[in-house]
Design an enzyme around this catalytic site. Structure first.
Site, PDB file in Angstrom:
ATOM      1  N   ASP A   7     -29.019 -78.577 -21.901  1.00 40.82           N
ATOM      2  CA  ASP A   7     -30.031 -78.693 -21.129  1.00 40.82           C
ATOM      3  C   ASP A   7     -31.205 -79.413 -21.959  1.00 40.82           C
ATOM      4  O   ASP A   7     -31.219 -79.776 -23.233  1.00 40.82           O
ATOM      5  CB  ASP A   7     -30.649 -77.111 -20.760  1.00 40.82           C
ATOM      6  CG  ASP A   7     -32.031 -77.275 -20.293  1.00 40.82           C
ATOM      7  OD1 ASP A   7     -32.170 -77.854 -19.191  1.00 40.82           O
ATOM      8  OD2 ASP A   7     -32.649 -76.506 -20.541  1.00 40.82           O
ATOM      9  N   ASP A   9     -35.292 -79.682 -21.135  1.00 49.53           N
ATOM     10  CA  ASP A   9     -36.524 -79.090 -21.080  1.00 49.53           C
ATOM     11  C   ASP A   9     -36.578 -77.607 -21.646  1.00 49.53           C
ATOM     12  O   ASP A   9     -35.808 -76.616 -21.070  1.00 49.53           O
ATOM     13  CB  ASP A   9     -37.291 -78.921 -19.631  1.00 49.53           C
ATOM     14  CG  ASP A   9     -37.811 -79.956 -19.425  1.00 49.53           C
ATOM     15  OD1 ASP A   9     -38.731 -80.599 -20.143  1.00 49.53           O
ATOM     16  OD2 ASP A   9     -37.400 -80.542 -18.374  1.00 49.53           O
ATOM     17  N   GLY A  42     -32.299 -80.674 -15.057  1.00 48.04           N
ATOM     18  CA  GLY A  42     -32.884 -80.590 -13.608  1.00 48.04           C
ATOM     19  C   GLY A  42     -33.792 -81.720 -13.448  1.00 48.04           C
ATOM     20  O   GLY A  42     -34.109 -82.077 -12.270  1.00 48.04           O
ATOM     21  N   ASP A 235     -31.766 -72.680 -21.927  1.00 48.53           N
ATOM     22  CA  ASP A 235     -32.713 -71.840 -22.072  1.00 48.53           C
ATOM     23  C   ASP A 235     -33.224 -70.928 -20.705  1.00 48.53           C
ATOM     24  O   ASP A 235     -34.078 -70.005 -20.861  1.00 48.53           O
ATOM     25  CB  ASP A 235     -33.857 -72.367 -22.594  1.00 48.53           C
ATOM     26  CG  ASP A 235     -34.746 -73.286 -21.622  1.00 48.53           C
ATOM     27  OD1 ASP A 235     -34.130 -74.082 -20.834  1.00 48.53           O
ATOM     28  OD2 ASP A 235     -36.021 -72.837 -21.298  1.00 48.53           O
ATOM     29  N   ASN A 238     -31.435 -72.054 -14.401  1.00 53.70           N
ATOM     30  CA  ASN A 238     -30.555 -73.082 -13.767  1.00 53.70           C
ATOM     31  C   ASN A 238     -29.410 -73.380 -14.771  1.00 53.70           C
ATOM     32  O   ASN A 238     -28.698 -74.398 -14.523  1.00 53.70           O
ATOM     33  CB  ASN A 238     -31.568 -74.335 -13.493  1.00 53.70           C
ATOM     34  CG  ASN A 238     -31.855 -74.938 -14.590  1.00 53.70           C
ATOM     35  OD1 ASN A 238     -32.227 -74.456 -15.550  1.00 53.70           O
ATOM     36  ND2 ASN A 238     -32.772 -76.141 -14.617  1.00 53.70           N
TER      37      ASN A 238
END
Length: 291
Positions: A7, A9, A42, A235, A238
């Site tokens: 991921d 962010d 995302g 984290d 999603n």
């Protein structure tokens, strides 16, 4: 471990939304021994690729929560869209609950309220990095909004009505917890939607097949790698679809406790190069590098 999905962010990027050198070197080390690495975010591709390239990394990108997959060269290999009919149903429901949203499309990301666009990014930054000050989060958010990643428009319907426009995601936002909860419950009745969140006050809405876990599995299948040999690092909620499918699930040290409970391993925080720590820990465990 033959594939690592990471991921962005709150995970790959630090509190300044750049990538620590320790993470860069660990990813390159993994690539040098034949381990594939993919980013799963995302973010839209254009917003995701810049910090990756600035760090000197060449990685394929699963963007918009799995609605789009791009090769290392940036070529679109796969995309999963929401139908226009579904869009109008979602738009009507968000309007009913007075929820702001941004529109992610093949033509770019659009906002009909620039100040709300800043607020939604502040929410993402603060959720991923709780220790970041409000002032610093606003500076980072204003930069991301003002650098051209988000296009300001008066309304969305004229964009949606363009036959060439494909809809990938609606990123909605509200600080009204009751409205947000009611909207989420209503969206869960849509058979063709996947609903998740990447911050405290948002809801991410994509096609049911546009999820990070599905996209990672499709990429692993293409490479001939079983999911038991895949590590997923993230984290937030999603990232759950990746955690559920991957053989190695890794929560960041800055993740919420509920996320940590879902994972088999918790690494350091994103500001402490937790991605590098996880990669090196599991490479040692697999005897790829020396302890």
């Amino acid at each position: 471990m033959k594939l690592i999905a990471i991921d962005m962010d709150g995970t790959l990027v630090n509190n300044n939304t750049t990538i620590n050198e320790e993470n860069v070197q660990a990813i390159k080390q993994a690539q040098e021994v034949g381990i594939h690495v993919v980013v799963a975010t995302g973010r839209a591709y254009n917003e995701a690729v810049n910090p990756i390239r600035e760090a000197g990394l060449n990685l394929p990108i699963i963007a918009i929560n799995g609605a789009q997959f791009r090769s290392t060269e940036g070529e679109i290999k796969n995309s999963i869209t929401l139908s226009k009919e579904t869009y109008y149903r979602v738009d009507e429901l968000l309007d009913h609950y007075s929820m702001y949203y941004e529109l992610y499309t093949n033509k770019g990301t659009y906002s009909n309220d620039p100040q709300m666009a800043i607020d939604i990014i502040v929410d993402i930054i603060k959720s991923a990095n709780p220790e970041v000050t409000e002032e610093h989060a606003h500076r980072l958010a204003e930069y991301r909004v003002n650098n051209g990643s988000i296009h300001s428009v008066d309304e969305y319907h004229s964009i949606v009505e363009d036959p060439e426009v494909e809809i990938y995601k609606l990123l909605s936002f509200s600080r009204n917890e009751k409205n947000r909860s009611n909207a989420l419950n209503d969206f869960l009745t849509f058979n063709d939607l996947a609903v998740s969140r990447s911050a405290e006050a948002n809801i991410e809405i994509t096609h049911r097949d546009a999820q990070k876990g599905i996209a990672v599995k499709n990429y692993a299948d293409e490479l001939g790698i079983p999911m038991s040999e895949v590590m997923a690092i993230g984290d937030n909620y999603n990232d759950v679809s990746m955690f559920e499918l991957a053989g190695y699930s890794v929560a960041m040290g800055n993740a919420e406790e509920d996320i940590k409970k879902l994972c088999s391993f918790t690494t350091k925080t994103n500001d402490e190069s937790g991605v590098a720590h996880a990669i090196q820990t599991f490479m040692r465990k697999n005897k790829v590098i020396q302890s």
